[in-house]
Design an enzyme around this catalytic site. Structure first.
Site, PDB file in Angstrom:
ATOM      1  N   GLU A  56       0.715  -1.307  -0.076  1.00 32.09           N
ATOM      2  CA  GLU A  56       0.063   0.014  -0.004  1.00 32.09           C
ATOM      3  C   GLU A  56       0.715   1.359   0.051  1.00 32.09           C
ATOM      4  O   GLU A  56       1.930   1.127   0.755  1.00 32.09           O
ATOM      5  CB  GLU A  56      -0.764   0.071   1.233  1.00 32.09           C
ATOM      6  CG  GLU A  56      -1.874  -1.145   1.537  1.00 32.09           C
ATOM      7  CD  GLU A  56      -2.937  -0.947   2.617  1.00 32.09           C
ATOM      8  OE1 GLU A  56      -3.860  -1.473   2.719  1.00 32.09           O
ATOM      9  OE2 GLU A  56      -2.445   0.205   3.685  1.00 32.09           O
ATOM     10  N   ARG A  70      -1.950 -11.163   2.530  1.00 31.49           N
ATOM     11  CA  ARG A  70      -3.006 -11.798   2.223  1.00 31.49           C
ATOM     12  C   ARG A  70      -3.535 -11.778   0.713  1.00 31.49           C
ATOM     13  O   ARG A  70      -3.129 -10.893   0.209  1.00 31.49           O
ATOM     14  CB  ARG A  70      -4.109 -11.566   3.234  1.00 31.49           C
ATOM     15  CG  ARG A  70      -4.597 -10.104   2.956  1.00 31.49           C
ATOM     16  CD  ARG A  70      -5.812  -9.858   3.906  1.00 31.49           C
ATOM     17  NE  ARG A  70      -6.510  -8.529   3.538  1.00 31.49           N
ATOM     18  CZ  ARG A  70      -5.869  -7.284   4.332  1.00 31.49           C
ATOM     19  NH1 ARG A  70      -5.283  -7.473   5.100  1.00 31.49           N
ATOM     20  NH2 ARG A  70      -6.383  -6.147   3.635  1.00 31.49           N
ATOM     21  N   ARG A  73     -18.478  -2.913  -3.587  1.00 28.62           N
ATOM     22  CA  ARG A  73     -18.716  -3.702  -2.261  1.00 28.62           C
ATOM     23  C   ARG A  73     -20.073  -3.570  -2.064  1.00 28.62           C
ATOM     24  O   ARG A  73     -20.576  -2.256  -1.511  1.00 28.62           O
ATOM     25  CB  ARG A  73     -17.745  -3.502  -1.152  1.00 28.62           C
ATOM     26  CG  ARG A  73     -16.384  -3.620  -1.552  1.00 28.62           C
ATOM     27  CD  ARG A  73     -15.501  -3.766  -0.225  1.00 28.62           C
ATOM     28  NE  ARG A  73     -14.037  -3.666  -0.444  1.00 28.62           N
ATOM     29  CZ  ARG A  73     -13.286  -3.956   0.313  1.00 28.62           C
ATOM     30  NH1 ARG A  73     -13.580  -4.166   1.678  1.00 28.62           N
ATOM     31  NH2 ARG A  73     -11.914  -3.942   0.080  1.00 28.62           N
TER      32      ARG A  73
HETATM   33  C1  MV4 Z   1      -1.592   8.402   6.685  1.00 23.74           C
HETATM   34  C2  MV4 Z   1      -2.392   9.613   6.202  1.00 23.74           C
HETATM   35  C3  MV4 Z   1      -1.702  10.656   5.854  1.00 23.74           C
HETATM   36  N1  MV4 Z   1      -0.426  10.765   6.167  1.00 23.74           N
HETATM   37  N2  MV4 Z   1      -0.303   8.703   6.847  1.00 23.74           N
HETATM   38  C4  MV4 Z   1      -5.145   5.264   7.057  1.00 23.74           C
HETATM   39  C5  MV4 Z   1      -5.047   3.898   7.300  1.00 23.74           C
HETATM   40  C6  MV4 Z   1      -3.760   3.546   7.529  1.00 23.74           C
HETATM   41  N3  MV4 Z   1      -3.333   2.441   6.860  1.00 23.74           N
HETATM   42  C7  MV4 Z   1      -2.999   4.585   7.241  1.00 23.74           C
HETATM   43  N4  MV4 Z   1      -3.765   5.770   6.907  1.00 23.74           N
HETATM   44  C8  MV4 Z   1      -3.498   6.991   6.787  1.00 23.74           C
HETATM   45  N5  MV4 Z   1      -1.961   7.258   6.943  1.00 23.74           N
HETATM   46  C9  MV4 Z   1       0.236   9.787   6.745  1.00 23.74           C
HETATM   47  N6  MV4 Z   1       1.519   9.850   6.907  1.00 23.74           N
HETATM   48  C10 MV4 Z   1      -3.505   9.320   5.678  1.00 23.74           C
HETATM   49  C11 MV4 Z   1      -4.233   7.966   6.108  1.00 23.74           C
HETATM   50  C12 MV4 Z   1      -5.650   8.002   5.651  1.00 23.74           C
HETATM   51  C13 MV4 Z   1      -6.044   7.272   4.940  1.00 23.74           C
HETATM   52  C14 MV4 Z   1      -5.236   6.336   3.977  1.00 23.74           C
HETATM   53  C15 MV4 Z   1      -5.725   5.386   3.072  1.00 23.74           C
HETATM   54  C16 MV4 Z   1      -6.994   5.304   2.848  1.00 23.74           C
HETATM   55  C17 MV4 Z   1      -7.916   6.343   3.293  1.00 23.74           C
HETATM   56  C18 MV4 Z   1      -7.300   7.035   4.531  1.00 23.74           C
HETATM   57  C19 MV4 Z   1      -8.272   7.802   5.134  1.00 23.74           C
HETATM   58  C20 MV4 Z   1      -7.981   8.599   5.976  1.00 23.74           C
HETATM   59  C21 MV4 Z   1      -6.462   8.740   6.351  1.00 23.74           C
END
Ligand code: MV4
Length: 446
Positions: free
Chosen positions: A275, A292, A336
């Site tokens: 990701e 997975r 979905r």
């Molecule tokens: C972040 C970000 C912005 N900046 N990290 C959300 C799920 C987790 N896997 C990490 N996520 C995020 N990390 C930094 N440094 C914003 C998110 C995030 C997000 C990421 C992917 C898809 C949807 C999201 C919704 C809100 C925040």
């Protein structure tokens, strides 16, 4: 090849795995809880074993019962699907020590990628771009605050045991930092029994773009292109597509090379997903690696022309990954369909499906375990179906998806179909102009 695979899962993914096994000539064993006696995966498998009462803890998450079911049926492999025990290192270890092949990476890999700070450190060392931040977990408040200053606000505080958005906190300025830092630690401790956190620069309005990878037992890894997964609500993906409308050949080349380099550096085995967060300026950063098969794998299958579950089983049995250059052709979108009411804040809506008709025709695929008369149990997730549309161009596929959703009849329970139909008509979605905040301003009710 394996002789018999036990599928440690339920619902559409259990069926999906059974279908690939049939084509491979591998026998299948379904397991089911008392709430799933009438499920299609039970009917479609060659054998079925009841593993306990409805709650997941006592059935689909119960390791001794799953191992016992594999042993009494003489299964030589277990496919965990997604969710439940798919990313449980202990389960994969117990499979291994019981002489049953776990279809997925080795226990140490699951552990390493499950620790989000360690995964980030590993990928940074492999030369993959990561978001600037603390290198590893940070214990001390004063040290954390200094770190935040040097990174520059806004910063995000993440639980190392988290992932998928759990245990995440934002701090926009120094005066918010202490509170958010303590909150993140408290939440992480409560949710995971591990209060360790790390800090990153907050990337504003990013896209979530992930790469599908497939590694064999001989150190070879290929990628199967990207999926655009920015349409999410509360960290639940609702719509995915491949390719990403934001992608171009140059960025795909760079991100794909990074995904392969990262996966090869850990000798990744099996199907995995890297990701990335991608900002407006096309900078990309490693976020997490999922070890997975994912819910949204069909969009990759439809554009690459490959049965990913079949490939996943083949590499687990010792096959080499294909050396021929695979590429994404055309476009695919997945919606979905959940038993949730979009006009009531996506409230789960279990119950009996009284009428059911799936769409068909050119460029349409529906992965579902549901049928007319099927009762959706309240114990598990609310996914009823994955509606996939595919074709030559994104424009064509968005219109085809709308047409398919119009044909889809599900009576007796509220579903997310009306929400998806609205998105297919949304001007910004149609232009491909969206990020992870797309649904923040979306009107779900009219
Ligand atoms: C972040 C970000 C912005 N900046 N990290 C959300 C799920 C987790 N896997 C990490 N996520 C995020 N990390 C930094 N440094 C914003 C998110 C995030 C997000 C990421 C992917 C898809 C949807 C999201 C919704 C809100 C925040």
């Amino acid at each position: 090849m394996f002789k018999k695979i036990l599928i440690a899962n339920r619902g559409e993914i259990a069926l999906r795995i059974i279908r690939s096994c049939k084509e491979l000539g591998v026998e299948t064993v379904a397991v089911y809880s008392e709430a799933d006696r009438d499920s299609l995966h039970v009917k479609f498998a060659d054998e079925a074993v009841c593993i306990g009462p409805p709650p997941s803890r006592e059935s689909y998450l119960n390791i001794p019962r799953l191992i016992a079911a594999a042993e009494i049926t003489n299964s030589d492999a277990i496919h965990p699907g997604y969710g439940f025990l798919a990313e449980n290192a202990q389960f994969s270890e117990i499979c291994e020590s019981s002489g049953i092949k776990f279809i997925g990476p080795r226990p140490a890999m699951i552990t390493a990628m499950g620790d989000k700070a360690l995964a980030k450190e590993t990928m940074r060392n492999a030369g993959i771009p990561v978001v600037p931040g603390s290198d590893g977990i940070i214990e001390d408040l004063a040290e954390a605050k200094k770190m935040a200053e040097s990174i520059g606000y806004p910063v995000i505080i993440k639980a190392t045991a988290g992932g998928g958005g759990k245990g995440m906190r934002l701090a926009w300025s120094p005066d918010e930092f202490e509170r958010q830092f303590q909150m993140a630690r408290t939440e992480a401790e409560a949710a995971f029994g591990n209060g360790s956190v790390y800090i990153e620069k907050y990337v504003e309005q990013p896209r979530h773009i992930e790469f599908q990878v497939l590694g064999d037992q001989y150190g070879e890894v290929i990628h199967l292109g990207e999926r655009e997964c920015s349409i999410q609500r509360r960290h639940q993906k609702l719509i995915e597509e491949s390719p990403s409308p934001f992608m171009d050949a140059e960025l795909r080349e760079k991100m794909g090379a990074a995904a392969i380099k990262g996966s090869k550096s850990v000798k990744y085995e099996g199907a995995g997903t890297i990701e990335f967060l991608v900002d407006k300026n096309r900078n990309f950063y490693f976020m997490e690696m999922n070890t997975r098969i994912q819910v949204e794998h069909p969009v990759t299958e439809q554009v690459v022309g490959l049965d990913l579950v079949r490939e996943q089983i083949a590499v687990a049995a010792g096959a080499k990954v294909s050396k021929k250059k695979l590429r994404q052709v055309g476009h695919a979108i997945e919606c979905r369909v959940n038993a949730e009411d979009p006009s009531k804040g996506f409230r789960p809506n279990p119950g009996t499906i009284s009428g059911f008709h799936t769409p068909g025709g050119y460029g349409v695929r529906t992965d579902t375990h549901a049928y007319a008369g099927y009762t959706i149990p309240p114990y598990y997730d609310s996914l009823i179906a994955k509606q996939i549309a595919f074709g030559a161009t994104r424009e064509e596929v968005v219109d085809r998806m709308y047409r398919a959703l119009e044909e889809f009849v599900i009576e007796g329970v509220a579903t997310t179909i009306p929400f998806h139909m609205k998105v297919m008509k949304d001007a910004r979605f149609r232009k491909g102009d969206f990020d992870t905040h797309f649904l923040d301003s979306f009107n779900f009710s009219d």
